[in-house]
Design a protein around this motif. Structure first.
Motif, mmCIF file in Angstrom:
data_model
loop_
_atom_site.group_PDB
_atom_site.id
_atom_site.type_symbol
_atom_site.label_atom_id
_atom_site.label_comp_id
_atom_site.label_asym_id
_atom_site.label_seq_id
_atom_site.Cartn_x
_atom_site.Cartn_y
_atom_site.Cartn_z
ATOM 1 N N PRO A 356 0.823 -1.210 0.000
ATOM 2 C CA PRO A 356 0.000 0.000 0.000
ATOM 3 C C PRO A 356 0.857 1.260 0.000
ATOM 4 C CG PRO A 356 -0.928 -1.619 1.471
ATOM 5 C CD PRO A 356 0.376 -2.196 0.995
ATOM 6 N N TYR A 357 0.444 2.204 -0.789
ATOM 7 C CA TYR A 357 1.215 3.418 -1.046
ATOM 8 C C TYR A 357 1.126 4.351 0.165
ATOM 9 C CZ TYR A 357 3.649 5.609 -4.951
ATOM 10 O OH TYR A 357 4.614 6.095 -5.807
ATOM 11 N N LEU A 358 2.022 4.182 1.133
ATOM 12 C CA LEU A 358 2.025 5.011 2.326
ATOM 13 C C LEU A 358 3.322 5.803 2.400
ATOM 14 C CD1 LEU A 358 0.559 2.598 5.021
ATOM 15 C CD2 LEU A 358 -0.645 4.295 3.646
ATOM 16 N N THR A 359 3.231 7.006 2.936
ATOM 17 C CA THR A 359 4.376 7.891 3.042
ATOM 18 C C THR A 359 4.429 8.466 4.456
ATOM 19 O OG1 THR A 359 4.153 8.467 0.709
ATOM 20 C CG2 THR A 359 5.497 9.931 2.045
ATOM 21 N N ARG A 360 5.663 8.658 4.958
ATOM 22 C CA ARG A 360 5.826 9.217 6.290
ATOM 23 C C ARG A 360 5.166 10.589 6.389
ATOM 24 N NH1 ARG A 360 12.028 9.332 7.435
ATOM 25 N NH2 ARG A 360 11.325 10.120 9.433
ATOM 26 N N VAL A 394 -0.060 12.981 4.524
ATOM 27 C CA VAL A 394 -0.907 14.070 5.015
ATOM 28 C C VAL A 394 -0.826 14.174 6.523
ATOM 29 C CG1 VAL A 394 -3.265 14.978 5.088
ATOM 30 C CG2 VAL A 394 -2.451 13.766 3.048
ATOM 31 N N SER A 395 -0.923 13.028 7.205
ATOM 32 C CA SER A 395 -0.877 13.006 8.667
ATOM 33 C C SER A 395 -0.236 11.704 9.104
ATOM 34 C CB SER A 395 -2.295 13.139 9.246
ATOM 35 O OG SER A 395 -3.068 11.993 8.913
ATOM 36 N N ASN A 396 -0.342 11.430 10.369
ATOM 37 C CA ASN A 396 0.304 10.231 10.897
ATOM 38 C C ASN A 396 -0.316 8.949 10.374
ATOM 39 O OD1 ASN A 396 2.369 9.223 12.549
ATOM 40 N ND2 ASN A 396 0.888 8.648 14.114
ATOM 41 N N GLY A 397 -1.533 8.993 9.847
ATOM 42 C CA GLY A 397 -2.170 7.776 9.378
ATOM 43 C C GLY A 397 -2.599 7.791 7.927
ATOM 44 N N GLY A 418 -4.278 6.227 1.012
ATOM 45 C CA GLY A 418 -3.786 5.131 1.840
ATOM 46 C C GLY A 418 -4.004 5.420 3.300
ATOM 47 N N ARG A 419 -4.189 4.370 4.071
ATOM 48 C CA ARG A 419 -4.462 4.524 5.494
ATOM 49 C C ARG A 419 -3.666 3.494 6.280
ATOM 50 N NH1 ARG A 419 -5.491 7.502 9.952
ATOM 51 N NH2 ARG A 419 -6.501 6.258 11.565
ATOM 52 N N ASP A 420 -2.890 3.983 7.248
ATOM 53 C CA ASP A 420 -2.211 3.100 8.178
ATOM 54 C C ASP A 420 -3.191 2.734 9.280
ATOM 55 O OD1 ASP A 420 -0.580 1.738 9.894
ATOM 56 O OD2 ASP A 420 0.955 3.292 10.052
ATOM 57 N N LEU A 421 -3.604 1.459 9.322
ATOM 58 C CA LEU A 421 -4.577 0.991 10.299
ATOM 59 C C LEU A 421 -3.924 0.533 11.595
ATOM 60 C CD1 LEU A 421 -6.839 -1.038 7.849
ATOM 61 C CD2 LEU A 421 -7.136 1.324 8.631
ATOM 62 N N MET A 422 -2.633 0.856 11.747
ATOM 63 C CA MET A 422 -1.870 0.520 12.949
ATOM 64 C C MET A 422 -1.885 -0.981 13.181
ATOM 65 S SD MET A 422 -1.008 3.609 13.418
ATOM 66 C CE MET A 422 -0.180 3.649 15.017
ATOM 67 N N ALA A 423 -2.517 -1.443 14.229
ATOM 68 C CA ALA A 423 -2.499 -2.871 14.568
ATOM 69 C C ALA A 423 -3.181 -3.730 13.512
ATOM 70 C CB ALA A 423 -3.169 -3.087 15.928
ATOM 71 N N GLY A 425 -2.898 -3.259 10.188
ATOM 72 C CA GLY A 425 -2.160 -3.282 8.943
ATOM 73 C C GLY A 425 -2.264 -1.965 8.195
ATOM 74 N N ALA A 426 -2.109 -2.038 6.857
ATOM 75 C CA ALA A 426 -2.166 -0.850 6.015
ATOM 76 C C ALA A 426 -3.045 -1.143 4.803
ATOM 77 C CB ALA A 426 -0.761 -0.453 5.565
ATOM 78 N N LEU A 427 -3.841 -0.147 4.409
ATOM 79 C CA LEU A 427 -4.814 -0.321 3.334
ATOM 80 C C LEU A 427 -4.737 0.887 2.407
ATOM 81 C CD1 LEU A 427 -7.340 -1.982 2.300
ATOM 82 C CD2 LEU A 427 -8.716 -0.402 3.687
ATOM 83 N N SER A 428 -4.872 0.615 1.114
ATOM 84 C CA SER A 428 -4.925 1.723 0.162
ATOM 85 C C SER A 428 -5.891 1.401 -0.975
ATOM 86 C CB SER A 428 -3.524 2.022 -0.402
ATOM 87 O OG SER A 428 -3.069 0.957 -1.208
ATOM 88 N N PHE A 429 -6.420 2.461 -1.592
ATOM 89 C CA PHE A 429 -7.338 2.312 -2.733
ATOM 90 C C PHE A 429 -6.994 3.386 -3.758
ATOM 91 C CE2 PHE A 429 -11.103 3.941 -4.929
ATOM 92 C CZ PHE A 429 -11.503 2.790 -5.613
#
Length: 873
Positions: A356-360, A394-397, A418-423, A425-429
């Motif tokens: 999933p396309y996540l960025t710090r 955009v933010s921490n999640g 994309g969304r970091d779901l923490m515990a 996992g991570a999901l993106s659409f």
């Protein structure tokens, strides 16, 4: 009471004094002002008047000068630096390390910390008080400078990663890497023979930060008894240049390339691109690298390609294989071809998955490219295009990403979240819309493609979903590569419909069971679906006195063009002997069932072999596989025989050549055209060195290249002290480097080579150098310390060499070693020390900083041996 011979007694007194000095200095506070007094009662009366302990008489004192030191920053290391020691501006009786602006630039300080720095010694040295909490501690015994810096002042760091300020662009040089494979097969029934040689590689030149590269691949095939005859081809498939842009964590590429995108399919083009390079990020923030799993029925050649370009080629032994060292810059669909030695061929495709396309948070990742599509003949084959994409934390999640590709009659737009779901996992659409007009079509085709991606590591249950995702494309959706094919062929072929893939692993630690599942499904609008399943289960267990037995089960199904290729592989293995392994395997497919008994053994870290024999419905079969990790290349050989079927032999060689102004060497292969380290043992041949792989020995010029290094990782190389010869000793046996992509790093070990012997040094007037004087060779390496009476235990003795004797902070005289050299353990070498017309050895470090004249005196001779001889005990 034990009476020691006078020479031995002196030697032990020297060692005792050295230990006392070490303990005194080791326990003294840094820069302590008090004077340390030594008990001279351990020395002879005459020795007390001829002794130089000035450098040891003050606790923590280091004489002003220049010293080569490894700099330790908290738990991290910086390769050896030249560190000056100066008296403070307000204290001429002491000295402190000068942290120069060049050294400070390597520390990885945050910009806000750099702004508040102050300096001393006319702006050449850092005032450590300007970084509150910073401490320094030099240690001459280990040639180290320890810096303790609060973490708040430093950039992000991890155990295997350095900030950009410490990245090394390497030195200029040329390289040539290759991967060759040769096979010969004979069909027993028809008598047909087939010979083939194939290869691929990279040639390149490094100039500063620029890497110039040319990829090549070729094939030569000769078939006897076949209408196909012979064929040969050699292509320079790609010319390009690239360099790192550390300031924006990206890579600039010019020339022929393949589109690197997380949203659009890859295609070949000629132009330019600037891409955020995940390799420049700390390891735990990097992306996903594809892997290929499968099973070979016999000794086989595996070829992985994309759009006709060979990415990876190797020969594997029969049984399951798993290839994980493909460049993580590869994206899109990969074609896998498994050529068996019995003549059969497996083919399947692998879709490289993106996590999933996540960025710090607060970070921006981007990819830009522009140019024209091109073909294998280096000709433009499509419209001028431009593409760009980004991912913003955009933010921490939450992460927002999107991109566009514009190329005349073809245009596409993509947007995703994309969304970091923490515990969880991570999901993106994301959704992509394309619009294309074909020359043969009267209307414009427009369609969408939608993708969902998910990733999760379940640490609490020892399992990991490497990637799981789903993608659906409408019938009129076209990727750029599909548009180019349709433009070239006149009509559209192979529109993708659905694709989902899953990679899952699970550990059952109580049962000692490991499982791995890989599944992919691909459907098309105009052709049959493709499916691929691969399941592997393995377990370790004990039975009575038999320990560490293992059983493994692999099953696969490849459905390609409405044809199933199914197979099962079962293996039972047990340790045998010191390092061997005995196994029984069964392989079943729709054509045959084969039973084999095999033996594998590792001779040493450089050599291993495998032998198998068995039977099937076709008859008996025998095969063997040998692997050698040589200094010049990585080689393997294999042979197999199937009763009533075929006989075959194969050979592979993977290696390279690297040449620079500092020297060069032939070496084992790594990533084609990738980073490597040139190691220098100061001209000493046969020194065993290693990176992360097996040991290699330096060539006749004392050079070796290790190619098993990773870009932007902190790589270490070392001398294998356990394999070092008796006449060689290493005073510096570990080096490290963090290299940019494609760099040729250069590191030098401190090695002293030669004989070792006791000697007596005499001055021109018949006296001896003072106790504590040091002896150095031409390379300014310490080879001994003078005891009372001029006795010294010398190392690195070579016929005809010269050594200098130092005291009072400078070179005082020079000794000439005899030629030819004869070491007699019953006699000591007598070495007259001739006054030097000019002394240019300089400071305590041995670096030249001044020239002094000394008064010439008469040469020394001895009745027994002239200017150089021996003295009996």
């Amino acid at each position: 009471m034990v009476i020691l011979p006078p020479l031995v007694e002196r030697f032990f007194r020297l060692k005792i004094l050295h230990l006392s000095v070490s303990l005194a200095l080791g326990s003294a506070p840094l820069y302590a002002a008090e004077t340390i007094e030594f008990n001279m009662d351990v020395l002879d009366v005459n020795d007390r008047t001829n002794i130089d302990l000035s450098q040891f008489s003050r606790g923590g004192y280091i004489m002003p000068g220049t010293y080569n030191m490894v700099v330790h920053i908290n738990k991290d290391d910086i390769p050896e630096q030249a560190v000056n020691f100066y008296p403070p501006d307000d204290d001429v009786k002491d000295s402190q390390p000068c942290l120069s602006p060049e050294l400070i630039a390597l520390l990885g300080l945050k910009p806000e910390a750099m702004k508040g720095l102050t300096w001393w010694h006319q702006g050449a040295c850092l005032n450590t008080d300007s970084l509150k909490g910073m401490e320094t501690r030099p240690d001459l015994a280990t040639s180290s400078l320890y810096l303790s810096i609060p973490q708040a002042y430093l950039e992000y760091s991890s155990p295997d990663w350095d900030p950009p300020s410490r990245w090394d662009e390497g030195i200029p040089g040329i390289l040539f890497d290759y991967n060759l494979s040769a096979q010969a097969q004979r069909q027993q029934r028809t008598g047909n023979q087939n010979y083939s040689v194939s290869g691929a590689g990279t040639a390149g030149v490094n100039m500063g930060a620029w890497r110039l590269r040319a990829d090549w691949q070729g094939n030569l095939e000769q078939q006897n008894g076949s209408a196909q005859g012979s064929s040969k081809r050699l292509d320079w498939s790609r010319y390009y240049a690239y360099r790192a842009l550390p300031a924006i964590r990206s890579k600039l590429t010019l020339g022929e390339s393949y589109l690197d995108s997380g949203m659009f399919d890859s295609f070949r083009f000629t132009g330019a691109s600037i891409v955020s390079d995940d390799n420049m990020l700390p390891p735990n923030l990097r992306g996903y690298a594809p892997e290929v799993v499968g099973m070979a029925k016999t000794n086989a050649k595996v070829i992985i390609s994309q759009l006709g370009r060979v990415l990876y080629e190797t020969q594997v032994a029969s049984g399951p294989f798993r290839i994980q060292d493909i460049n993580d810059a590869v994206s899109g669909e990969l074609k896998v071809r498994v050529e068996e030695q019995d003549g059969s061929v497996q083919e399947f495709t692998v879709n490289t998955a993106n996590i999933p396309y996540l960025t710090r948070p607060g970070s921006l990742r981007f990819k830009f490219a522009a140019g024209r599509p091109s073909d294998w003949d280096h000709r433009s084959n499509g419209p001028l295009f431009g593409t760009g994409e980004f991912s913003w934390g955009v933010s921490n999640g939450w992460s927002l990403y999107g991109g566009a590709l514009a190329g005349g009659d073809y245009n596409a737009l993509s947007i995703g979240i994309g969304r970091d779901l923490m515990a969880l996992g991570a999901l993106s659409f994301d959704a992509t819309q394309s619009r294309a007009t074909l020359p043969s079509e009267k209307e414009t085709l427009s369609g969408g493609s939608y993708r969902v991606s998910y990733s999760k590591t379940f640490e609490e249950i020892d399992s990991q979903v490497t990637f799981a995702g789903y993608r659906f494309s409408e019938e009129n959706f076209m990727s750029m590569s599909e548009y180019l094919d349709a433009r070239h062929n006149g009509n559209r072929v192979g529109g993708s419909k659905e694709m989902y893939t899953l990679s899952f692993s699970k550990q059952f630690r109580d049962l000692g069971l490991s499982t791995y599942l890989n599944y992919s499904h691909q459907t098309y609008w105009d052709r049959p679906a493709n499916d691929r399943y691969n399941l592997t289960m393995s377990r370790y267990f004990d039975i009575g006195r038999f320990k560490n037995l293992s059983v493994s089960l692999s099953a696969y199904r490849n459905r390609y063009n409405e044809t199933n290729d199914d197979g099962v592989y079962l293996s039972l293995a047990m340790p045998w002997g010191r390092s061997g392994n005995l196994s029984y395997t069964t392989t079943a497919d729709k054509k045959d069932i084969t039973h084999r008994v095999g033996y594998y053994d590792r001779i040493d870290e450089n050599n291993s072999y495998q032998m198998t024999t068995g039977a099937s419905r076709r008859g008996a079969n025998v095969s063997g596989y040998y692997n050698h990790e040589g200094d010049l290349a990585r080689m393997s050989a294999n042979a197999s025989f199937q009763q009533g079927g075929y006989s075959a032999v194969g050979l592979t060689a993977q290696g390279g050549a690297t040449l620079t102004a500092e020297g060069g060497a032939l070496h084992r292969g790594g990533m084609m055209g990738g980073s490597r380290m040139l190691l220098d043992t100061d001209g000493v041949a046969g020194v065993p060195v290693r990176g992360y792989g097996p040991t290699s020995k330096t060539n006749l010029w004392g050079k070796a290249v290790v190619a098993d290094v990773n870009s932007y990782y902190r790589n270490k190389a070392s001398i294998d002290l356990n394999k070092l010869g008796d006449k060689v000793e290493a005073t510096r046996s570990v080096v490290q480097a963090t290299l940019t992509e494609g760099a040729i790093g250069y590191r030098k070990f401190e090695v002293i080579a030669g004989e070792k012997a006791m000697a007596i040094i005499k001055l021109a007037d018949g006296s001896t150098p003072p106790f504590g004087a040091s002896v150095r060779n031409r390379r300014e390496q310490d080879t001994g310390i003078v005891n009372d009476g001029g006795v010294v235990y010398l190392s690195g003795i070579n016929a005809g060499d010269r050594m200098t004797v130092h005291w009072d902070g400078k070179a005082q005289c020079e000794v000439q070693l005899p030629a030819p050299l004869k070491i007699d353990l019953t006699n000591n070498l007598l070495l007259p020390c001739q006054p030097m017309a000019t002394v240019s050895r300089g400071s305590a470090s041995g670096n030249p900083d001044k020239i002094e004249a000394t008064k010439p005196t008469n040469n020394i001779t001895t009745p027994e041996s002239g200017p150089i001889g021996s003295m009996k005990k």
